[in-house]
Motif scaffolding. Structure first.
Motif, PDB file in Angstrom:
ATOM      1  N   ARG A   4       8.329 -25.536  19.418  1.00 28.60           N
ATOM      2  CA  ARG A   4       7.010 -26.198  18.599  1.00 28.60           C
ATOM      3  C   ARG A   4       6.969 -27.265  18.266  1.00 28.60           C
ATOM      4  O   ARG A   4       7.218 -27.858  18.465  1.00 28.60           O
ATOM      5  N   LYS A   5       5.458 -27.583  18.614  1.00 25.49           N
ATOM      6  CA  LYS A   5       5.513 -29.261  18.076  1.00 25.49           C
ATOM      7  C   LYS A   5       4.786 -29.158  16.779  1.00 25.49           C
ATOM      8  O   LYS A   5       4.390 -28.154  16.009  1.00 25.49           O
ATOM      9  N   ILE A   6       5.171 -30.328  16.758  1.00 26.62           N
ATOM     10  CA  ILE A   6       4.930 -31.196  15.274  1.00 26.62           C
ATOM     11  C   ILE A   6       4.168 -32.177  15.160  1.00 26.62           C
ATOM     12  O   ILE A   6       4.241 -32.496  15.997  1.00 26.62           O
ATOM     13  N   ILE A   7       3.189 -32.555  14.155  1.00 21.69           N
ATOM     14  CA  ILE A   7       2.367 -33.763  14.342  1.00 21.69           C
ATOM     15  C   ILE A   7       2.407 -34.038  12.974  1.00 21.69           C
ATOM     16  O   ILE A   7       2.752 -33.713  12.123  1.00 21.69           O
ATOM     17  N   GLY A   8       2.603 -35.194  13.787  1.00 21.95           N
ATOM     18  CA  GLY A   8       3.363 -36.331  11.920  1.00 21.95           C
ATOM     19  C   GLY A   8       1.728 -37.324  11.760  1.00 21.95           C
ATOM     20  O   GLY A   8       1.316 -37.889  13.146  1.00 21.95           O
ATOM     21  N   THR A   9       1.571 -37.071  10.888  1.00 23.77           N
ATOM     22  CA  THR A   9       0.593 -38.228  10.746  1.00 23.77           C
ATOM     23  C   THR A   9       0.948 -39.350   8.824  1.00 23.77           C
ATOM     24  O   THR A   9       2.181 -38.959   8.831  1.00 23.77           O
ATOM     25  N   VAL A  10       0.028 -40.396   9.048  1.00 26.54           N
ATOM     26  CA  VAL A  10       0.745 -41.145   7.190  1.00 26.54           C
ATOM     27  C   VAL A  10      -0.125 -40.398   6.587  1.00 26.54           C
ATOM     28  O   VAL A  10      -0.108 -41.295   5.202  1.00 26.54           O
TER      29      VAL A  10
ATOM     30  N   PRO B  28       5.622 -41.227  10.817  1.00 28.75           N
ATOM     31  CA  PRO B  28       4.808 -40.728  10.156  1.00 28.75           C
ATOM     32  C   PRO B  28       5.726 -39.947   8.482  1.00 28.75           C
ATOM     33  O   PRO B  28       6.801 -40.103   8.674  1.00 28.75           O
ATOM     34  N   GLU B  29       4.150 -39.904   7.720  1.00 26.75           N
ATOM     35  CA  GLU B  29       4.984 -39.567   6.402  1.00 26.75           C
ATOM     36  C   GLU B  29       5.118 -38.015   6.286  1.00 26.75           C
ATOM     37  O   GLU B  29       4.784 -37.709   5.067  1.00 26.75           O
ATOM     38  N   MET B  30       4.047 -37.322   7.099  1.00 23.49           N
ATOM     39  CA  MET B  30       3.245 -35.876   6.435  1.00 23.49           C
ATOM     40  C   MET B  30       3.424 -34.990   8.411  1.00 23.49           C
ATOM     41  O   MET B  30       3.353 -36.106   8.645  1.00 23.49           O
ATOM     42  N   PHE B  31       4.210 -34.032   7.637  1.00 26.08           N
ATOM     43  CA  PHE B  31       4.014 -33.000   8.836  1.00 26.08           C
ATOM     44  C   PHE B  31       3.648 -31.609   8.204  1.00 26.08           C
ATOM     45  O   PHE B  31       4.136 -30.945   7.594  1.00 26.08           O
ATOM     46  N   LYS B  32       3.540 -31.112  10.262  1.00 25.07           N
ATOM     47  CA  LYS B  32       2.711 -30.225   9.699  1.00 25.07           C
ATOM     48  C   LYS B  32       3.284 -29.740  11.869  1.00 25.07           C
ATOM     49  O   LYS B  32       2.635 -30.337  12.285  1.00 25.07           O
ATOM     50  N   TYR B  33       3.335 -28.132  11.633  1.00 24.72           N
ATOM     51  CA  TYR B  33       3.288 -27.331  12.756  1.00 24.72           C
ATOM     52  C   TYR B  33       2.111 -27.277  13.026  1.00 24.72           C
ATOM     53  O   TYR B  33       1.000 -26.567  12.752  1.00 24.72           O
ATOM     54  N   ILE B  34       1.465 -27.630  14.625  1.00 21.58           N
ATOM     55  CA  ILE B  34       0.139 -27.297  15.257  1.00 21.58           C
ATOM     56  C   ILE B  34      -0.151 -25.916  15.874  1.00 21.58           C
ATOM     57  O   ILE B  34       1.541 -25.512  16.881  1.00 21.58           O
TER      58      ILE B  34
ATOM     59  N   ARG C 239      -4.457 -23.698  14.271  1.00 14.82           N
ATOM     60  CA  ARG C 239      -4.374 -24.135  12.544  1.00 14.82           C
ATOM     61  C   ARG C 239      -2.751 -24.654  12.678  1.00 14.82           C
ATOM     62  O   ARG C 239      -2.041 -25.103  12.793  1.00 14.82           O
ATOM     63  N   TRP C 240      -2.478 -24.628  10.678  1.00 14.34           N
ATOM     64  CA  TRP C 240      -1.300 -25.761  10.682  1.00 14.34           C
ATOM     65  C   TRP C 240      -0.937 -24.683   9.814  1.00 14.34           C
ATOM     66  O   TRP C 240      -1.358 -23.938   9.611  1.00 14.34           O
ATOM     67  N   GLU C 241       1.002 -24.706   9.700  1.00 17.64           N
ATOM     68  CA  GLU C 241       1.990 -24.323   9.702  1.00 17.64           C
ATOM     69  C   GLU C 241       2.872 -25.498   8.883  1.00 17.64           C
ATOM     70  O   GLU C 241       3.438 -26.453   9.463  1.00 17.64           O
ATOM     71  N   PRO C 242       3.220 -25.015   7.603  1.00 18.31           N
ATOM     72  CA  PRO C 242       3.895 -26.165   7.009  1.00 18.31           C
ATOM     73  C   PRO C 242       4.929 -26.180   7.389  1.00 18.31           C
ATOM     74  O   PRO C 242       6.070 -25.640   7.823  1.00 18.31           O
ATOM     75  N   ILE C 243       5.904 -27.463   7.205  1.00 23.60           N
ATOM     76  CA  ILE C 243       7.060 -27.692   7.456  1.00 23.60           C
ATOM     77  C   ILE C 243       7.455 -28.780   6.677  1.00 23.60           C
ATOM     78  O   ILE C 243       6.615 -29.517   6.404  1.00 23.60           O
ATOM     79  N   ASN C 244       9.291 -28.889   6.168  1.00 23.29           N
ATOM     80  CA  ASN C 244       8.968 -29.608   5.450  1.00 23.29           C
ATOM     81  C   ASN C 244      10.125 -30.705   5.426  1.00 23.29           C
ATOM     82  O   ASN C 244      11.262 -30.467   5.667  1.00 23.29           O
ATOM     83  N   LEU C 245       9.610 -32.156   6.375  1.00 22.10           N
ATOM     84  CA  LEU C 245      10.174 -33.046   6.548  1.00 22.10           C
ATOM     85  C   LEU C 245      10.305 -34.030   5.687  1.00 22.10           C
ATOM     86  O   LEU C 245       9.324 -34.404   4.609  1.00 22.10           O
ATOM     87  N   TYR C 246      11.530 -35.378   6.051  1.00 26.90           N
ATOM     88  CA  TYR C 246      11.263 -36.231   5.200  1.00 26.90           C
ATOM     89  C   TYR C 246      10.750 -37.396   6.077  1.00 26.90           C
ATOM     90  O   TYR C 246       9.908 -38.360   5.390  1.00 26.90           O
ATOM     91  N   LYS C 247      11.080 -38.065   6.858  1.00 27.10           N
ATOM     92  CA  LYS C 247      10.941 -38.325   8.280  1.00 27.10           C
ATOM     93  C   LYS C 247      11.229 -38.558   9.549  1.00 27.10           C
ATOM     94  O   LYS C 247      11.955 -37.821   9.378  1.00 27.10           O
ATOM     95  N   ALA C 248      10.330 -39.382   9.790  1.00 29.11           N
ATOM     96  CA  ALA C 248      11.254 -38.699  11.826  1.00 29.11           C
ATOM     97  C   ALA C 248      11.275 -40.608  11.850  1.00 29.11           C
ATOM     98  O   ALA C 248      10.945 -41.161  11.332  1.00 29.11           O
ATOM     99  N   CYS C 249      12.655 -40.916  12.994  1.00 29.02           N
ATOM    100  CA  CYS C 249      13.743 -41.692  12.690  1.00 29.02           C
ATOM    101  C   CYS C 249      13.748 -41.906  14.096  1.00 29.02           C
ATOM    102  O   CYS C 249      14.445 -40.378  14.592  1.00 29.02           O
TER     103      CYS C 249
END
Length: 526
Positions: free
Chosen positions: A432-438, A392-398, A459-469
């Motif tokens: 914490r749970k993180i949701i990753g999407t395209v 995924p390229e976008m991430f948020k805490y749920i 609700r979504w909370e911001p998280i600054n991530l670049y990539k999941a590998c």
């Protein structure tokens, strides 16, 4: 020919792909109209009329006028059994579309005559080229002012890197659009704007006959003869094998909204498109004519019926015949299962089926036993490959927004993640749970569906991530050391595999350099 062979050879399973707004859903509807599967086409754009497009049935799709989930529809036409998969054009849902392409034998690409080839179409074409999928092109909206047809053909060749071959040719366009000359069947189709009726066609073996002037006038008749002569000089005759190999794309012109040029496309399609093709499994190549049943799950959809909270797993049948109530082996769980209510689809209307053949797509009720990529067989251990989850390229805490509804939220997240719409990672450091999407739009869809289908507020909370590998290594010490040092950035995916959440490209590159024995993967298939 045996009964099984006959059934398999009359199957045509294909996907319709395009950029958003090129008219994909409208084209799907018109094909269903010819198949007698629906009797009135929904005016897709108008909110005043309650008939929305047949293939868009999720609440959010009707509100926003876009398709977000792939829908499956089957109908009979001219002795053929046609299965259409209508895919989302919006790039935020590209992953769903890539997966759908693994379940079809051919593809129709819809291009808007005014906009030409757009970015999303190029990407999807790459997937078709990789898999050698035969492609046909439908150039839509000829009744609006658009680019010159010859320019469009050049653009298709250049952008999609495939040779094209026009099988119908437009007579003028925009306000003065007169119709098309059907090169494939040698007849003239005259255009009268109407959303519900099909236009008249005139047989024309000999385009040089003076009768042509009576229909379209002197000026256009002269231009048409000139164009056709040019086409026969530049483009080769249709060779079906070259099309089946994926080396040439037949092109049709028309206007899906006004029902024009669609029947020509369908008539040619059922005649030359491939029947189900062999599918590659890790163990061997599976041929459709084999008597034993095999199939794989390429999509899971939660809540197709709002009254029953049930999931449906979509199975593409690769070989043999599927029978209701027979026992089949679920390879990953290594156990026998039987299905008492397999269904076939007509968008949201579904009916129970007693049998289905290679090339068909059926739905099986799923209570959490299936995952995308699972194989079902008559007993053989097979694994079909090529159903990736991309990084995924976008991430948020749920986060839960209503403490009373924690269970509903948990269930909703589980079911929606099984669909493969987005991916769930659990941070090992703070749990914490993180949701990753395209794409951004998926967060809105998840929030909307959690509320409306499960009664859960998130609700979504911001998280600054670049990539999941996904990471793996044969060097256990180095892996343990890596996990210790990167403890804050380690997570587990739904399958419990280790995932490293890099917060910048620089951090990722350094990690790859410092830990030489660790493999970093950007798709979940390795």
């Amino acid at each position: 020919m045996s009964e099984l062979d006959k059934e398999i050879h009359r199957r045509r399973t294909f996907a319709i792909i395009s950029h958003p707004d090129a008219g994909k859903t409208t084209l799907t509807e018109k094909l269903l109209l010819f198949g007698g599967a629906i009797h009135v086409a929904g005016a897709v754009k108008s909110n005043k009329i309650k008939k929305t497009a047949t293939s868009d049935w999720m609440e959010i799709e009707k509100q926003r006028g876009i398709s977000v989930a792939t829908s499956v529809m089957g109908f009979e036409y001219d002795g053929y059994k046609v299965n259409i998969l209508d895919t989302p054009g919006h790039q935020d849902f590209a992953e769903d579309t890539y997966r759908t392409l693994t379940a079809v034998d051919s593809v129709i690409i819809v291009v808007d005559s005014a906009k030409g080839v757009e970015a999303q179409t190029r990407k999807l074409m790459e997937v078709c080229r990789m898999r050698k999928t035969p492609v046909m092109v439908f150039i839509n909206k000829m009744d609006r002012d658009g680019k010159d047809p010859f320019d469009l053909l050049d653009e298709l060749e250049e952008e999609l890197k495939i040779n094209v071959l026009p099988l119908s040719w437009p007579i003028d366009s925009g306000q003065t659009f007169k119709g098309v000359y059907n090169i494939f069947q040698e007849k003239l189709d005259l255009y009268t704007p109407s959303k519900q009726t099909v236009t008249e066609s005139v047989g024309f073996k000999d385009i040089s006959s003076p009768e042509l002037e009576n229909y379209i006038g002197d000026k256009l008749a002269a231009k048409l003869r000139e164009d056709i002569e040019l086409i026969s000089g530049v483009y080769p005759a249709l060779d079906v094998d070259t099309y089946l190999k994926g080396d040439i794309a037949p092109v049709f012109f028309g206007s899906a909204l006004n029902n024009f040029g669609v029947k020509e496309l369908l008539d040619c399609f059922v005649r030359i498109a491939p029947s189900p093709r062999p599918v590659e499994a890790i163990e061997r190549i599976v041929k459709p004519e084999e008597p034993a049943f095999t199939g794989f799950i390429f999509k899971i959809h939660a809540n197709m019926d709002p009254n029953h909270r049930s999931c449906i797993a979509f199975v593409k049948i690769c070989s043999g015949k599927f029978e209701r109530n027979a026992y089949y082996k679920h390879v990953r769980h290594n156990r026998e299962m039987r299905f008492s209510s397999p269904t076939a689809f007509m968008a949201q209307k579904k009916e129970t089926v007693d049998e289905a053949f290679a090339g068909d797509i059926i739905g099986l009720p799923d209570t959490g036993t299936f995952k995308i990529g699972d194989t079902l067989t008559s007993g053989e251990n097979l694994h079909f490959k090529g159903l990736p989850s991309f990084s995924p390229e976008m991430f948020k805490y749920i986060e839960n927004d209503d403490p009373m509804k924690a269970k509903q939220l948990q269930k909703g997240i589980d079911q929606l993640m099984d669909e493969g719409v987005a991916q769930l990672f659990v941070n090992q450091f703070n749990n914490r749970k993180i949701i990753g999407t395209v794409g951004q739009l998926q967060f809105e869809v998840i929030q909307y569906r959690l509320l409306h289908e499960y009664g859960a507020k998130c609700r979504w909370e911001p998280i600054n991530l670049y990539k999941a590998c996904w990471i793996e290594s044969d060097n256990a010490d180095q892996l343990a050391d890596f996990k210790r040092r990167k403890a804050q950035y380690m997570a587990k995916d739904k399958e419990g595999r280790d995932v490293f959440l890099a917060d910048s490209g620089y951090v990722l590159t350094m990690a790859q350099q410092d830990f030489g024995d660790i493999k970093f993967h950007f798709t979940s298939e390795f």
